[in-house]
Design a protein around this motif. Structure first.
Motif, PDB file in Angstrom:
ATOM      1  N   VAL A   1       0.868  -1.173   0.000  1.00 54.70           N
ATOM      2  CA  VAL A   1       0.000   0.000   0.000  1.00 54.70           C
ATOM      3  C   VAL A   1       0.904   1.222   0.000  1.00 54.70           C
ATOM      4  O   VAL A   1       1.760   1.376   0.875  1.00 54.70           O
ATOM      5  CB  VAL A   1      -0.921   0.018   1.239  1.00 54.70           C
ATOM      6  N   VAL A   2       0.754   2.105  -1.001  1.00 52.82           N
ATOM      7  CA  VAL A   2       1.704   3.209  -1.148  1.00 52.82           C
ATOM      8  C   VAL A   2       1.079   4.594  -0.993  1.00 52.82           C
ATOM      9  O   VAL A   2       1.814   5.581  -0.901  1.00 52.82           O
ATOM     10  CB  VAL A   2       2.457   3.129  -2.494  1.00 52.82           C
ATOM     11  N   LEU A   3      -0.250   4.674  -0.942  1.00 51.51           N
ATOM     12  CA  LEU A   3      -0.885   5.994  -0.790  1.00 51.51           C
ATOM     13  C   LEU A   3      -2.370   5.834  -0.478  1.00 51.51           C
ATOM     14  O   LEU A   3      -3.037   4.965  -1.022  1.00 51.51           O
ATOM     15  CB  LEU A   3      -0.765   6.804  -2.081  1.00 51.51           C
ATOM     16  N   PHE A   4      -2.870   6.686   0.410  1.00 58.45           N
ATOM     17  CA  PHE A   4      -4.307   6.938   0.534  1.00 58.45           C
ATOM     18  C   PHE A   4      -4.484   8.318   1.164  1.00 58.45           C
ATOM     19  O   PHE A   4      -3.512   8.957   1.587  1.00 58.45           O
ATOM     20  CB  PHE A   4      -5.024   5.843   1.343  1.00 58.45           C
TER      21      PHE A   4
ATOM     22  N   ASP B   1      -2.401   6.073  11.790  1.00 59.41           N
ATOM     23  CA  ASP B   1      -2.623   4.758  12.393  1.00 59.41           C
ATOM     24  C   ASP B   1      -2.797   3.691  11.312  1.00 59.41           C
ATOM     25  O   ASP B   1      -2.212   2.601  11.395  1.00 59.41           O
ATOM     26  CB  ASP B   1      -3.852   4.785  13.305  1.00 59.41           C
ATOM     27  N   TYR B   2      -3.596   4.003  10.295  1.00 58.44           N
ATOM     28  CA  TYR B   2      -3.800   3.057   9.198  1.00 58.44           C
ATOM     29  C   TYR B   2      -2.511   2.845   8.403  1.00 58.44           C
ATOM     30  O   TYR B   2      -2.163   1.713   8.046  1.00 58.44           O
ATOM     31  CB  TYR B   2      -4.898   3.563   8.266  1.00 58.44           C
ATOM     32  N   ALA B   3      -1.812   3.937   8.121  1.00 54.70           N
ATOM     33  CA  ALA B   3      -0.587   3.831   7.331  1.00 54.70           C
ATOM     34  C   ALA B   3       0.474   3.021   8.061  1.00 54.70           C
ATOM     35  O   ALA B   3       1.181   2.201   7.449  1.00 54.70           O
ATOM     36  CB  ALA B   3      -0.059   5.229   7.000  1.00 54.70           C
ATOM     37  N   THR B   4       0.601   3.248   9.351  1.00 53.52           N
ATOM     38  CA  THR B   4       1.588   2.506  10.133  1.00 53.52           C
ATOM     39  C   THR B   4       1.272   1.015  10.117  1.00 53.52           C
ATOM     40  O   THR B   4       2.166   0.177   9.948  1.00 53.52           O
ATOM     41  CB  THR B   4       1.621   3.044  11.572  1.00 53.52           C
ATOM     42  N   ALA B   5      -0.002   0.678  10.282  1.00 50.37           N
ATOM     43  CA  ALA B   5      -0.392  -0.736  10.276  1.00 50.37           C
ATOM     44  C   ALA B   5      -0.100  -1.391   8.929  1.00 50.37           C
ATOM     45  O   ALA B   5       0.364  -2.535   8.869  1.00 50.37           O
ATOM     46  CB  ALA B   5      -1.871  -0.858  10.623  1.00 50.37           C
ATOM     47  N   ALA B   6      -0.376  -0.662   7.852  1.00 50.25           N
ATOM     48  CA  ALA B   6      -0.243  -1.239   6.506  1.00 50.25           C
ATOM     49  C   ALA B   6       1.154  -1.088   5.910  1.00 50.25           C
ATOM     50  O   ALA B   6       1.419  -1.609   4.828  1.00 50.25           O
ATOM     51  CB  ALA B   6      -1.259  -0.591   5.568  1.00 50.25           C
ATOM     52  N   GLY B   7       2.038  -0.359   6.590  1.00 52.56           N
ATOM     53  CA  GLY B   7       3.356  -0.101   6.021  1.00 52.56           C
ATOM     54  C   GLY B   7       3.318   0.861   4.852  1.00 52.56           C
ATOM     55  O   GLY B   7       4.189   0.824   3.980  1.00 52.56           O
ATOM     56  N   CYS B   8       2.321   1.733   4.833  1.00 50.53           N
ATOM     57  CA  CYS B   8       2.186   2.718   3.758  1.00 50.53           C
ATOM     58  C   CYS B   8       3.073   3.915   4.061  1.00 50.53           C
ATOM     59  O   CYS B   8       2.995   4.489   5.154  1.00 50.53           O
ATOM     60  CB  CYS B   8       0.723   3.152   3.638  1.00 50.53           C
ATOM     61  N   PRO B   9       3.904   4.357   3.131  1.00 47.88           N
ATOM     62  CA  PRO B   9       4.895   5.390   3.442  1.00 47.88           C
ATOM     63  C   PRO B   9       4.417   6.830   3.328  1.00 47.88           C
ATOM     64  O   PRO B   9       5.158   7.743   3.693  1.00 47.88           O
ATOM     65  CB  PRO B   9       5.990   5.126   2.408  1.00 47.88           C
ATOM     66  N   ARG B  10       3.191   7.050   2.821  1.00 44.93           N
ATOM     67  CA  ARG B  10       2.757   8.438   2.622  1.00 44.93           C
ATOM     68  C   ARG B  10       1.235   8.542   2.687  1.00 44.93           C
ATOM     69  O   ARG B  10       0.516   7.587   2.378  1.00 44.93           O
ATOM     70  CB  ARG B  10       3.268   8.995   1.291  1.00 44.93           C
ATOM     71  N   ILE B  11       0.783   9.726   3.062  1.00 43.01           N
ATOM     72  CA  ILE B  11      -0.652  10.030   3.095  1.00 43.01           C
ATOM     73  C   ILE B  11      -0.872  11.364   2.389  1.00 43.01           C
ATOM     74  O   ILE B  11      -0.006  12.244   2.389  1.00 43.01           O
ATOM     75  CB  ILE B  11      -1.196  10.087   4.538  1.00 43.01           C
TER      76      ILE B  11
END
Length: 259
Positions: free
Chosen positions: A56-59, A92-102
């Motif tokens: 997952v790279v962005l949301f 919180d979501y990004a940390t869980a999913a390993g997503c590097p940016r929001i």
């Protein structure tokens, strides 16, 4: 070679959202992006991504009331704490999913609004969001959006985004360069990417007109992908387009880059 992320909010939409991760992987994508994960738990998002073997790279951060037409909160006076709560939730979501940016959406300009005040609120909010994100080793991106698809959106031009980033001065605040939006508003795509490359943290694509897959409109994507590769951009390009038919049937453009 350019790296692509399937946008699960616009692609594979004939499947339930959590099933789209596996369809993206089966189509050859290593990575995915989407608008919002908040209808699901962090564990559900993370589980779907891991099961499919995609990053997952962005949301987007929480945009306000999307169903009522809100398109972000970052520049809206009086909504500062709501914006920052949405940033914390996204982290919180990004940390869980390993997503590097929001992505922090700026929002719409209310009728009669003081744009100078909105600009000050926007910069202050982004400075705080960038600090929160930096503590979690994340980037925040801001996206200029064209005035045809989202009339009244606060941020519309690449140079405006660059000026905001310069004013805020946070190294983890970057541009989300959407090729489709830039083509509508300003064009001059290859030069704009080259000029702003150090500030670009993520790209997105769609062809114009129609916002469909590459090869359906006026943008010379083979040339542009070659330029992006030549410039050494090592981030992802999100496929934020509306397929003209079934998603897989329109992926001929992706064949040279498929995993």
């Amino acid at each position: 070679m350019p790296k692509f992320a399937a946008n699960l909010s616009m692609m594979f939409t004939d499947s339930p959202f959590l099933d789209r991760f596996a369809r993206a992987a089966a189509a050859g994508f290593d990575a995915v992006e989407f608008l919002f994960p908040y209808d699901y738990t962090p564990a559900e998002i993370t589980g779907a991504a891991r099961a499919a073997g995609v990053k997952v790279v962005l949301f987007n951060t929480v945009p306000g009331d999307w169903a009522k037409g809100e398109r972000g909160l970052a520049a809206l006076p009086g909504r500062e704490e709501e914006f920052l709560e949405g940033v914390r939730k996204a982290i919180d979501y990004a940390t869980a999913a390993g997503c590097p940016r929001i992505h922090a959406m700026a929002g719409l300009v209310p009728e009669g609004a003081d744009r100078a005040l909105m600009g000050r609120v926007y910069r202050d909010n982004l400075a705080k969001a960038a600090a929160l994100a930096a503590a979690a080793s994340l980037d925040v991106v801001i996206e200029p959006i064209n005035t045809r698809d989202i009339p009244g959106f606060f941020l519309n031009r690449t140079e405006e985004a660059a000026a905001v980033i310069a004013d805020v001065g946070a190294p983890n605040l970057k541009i989300q360069f959407d090729i489709y939006h830039r083509q509508i508003m300003q064009g001059d795509l290859a030069r704009a990417i080259a000029d702003h490359l150090p500030l670009i943290g993520h790209m997105q694509l769609a062809d114009n007109p129609g916002r469909h897959e590459p090869g359906t409109g006026e943008i010379n994507y083979p040339f542009l992908f070659g330029e992006i590769d030549r410039l050494g951009f090592d981030g992802f390009i999100g496929c934020e387009y509306k397929p003209k038919g079934e998603t897989e049937a329109g992926l001929d453009w992706f064949a040279p880059y498929r995993s």
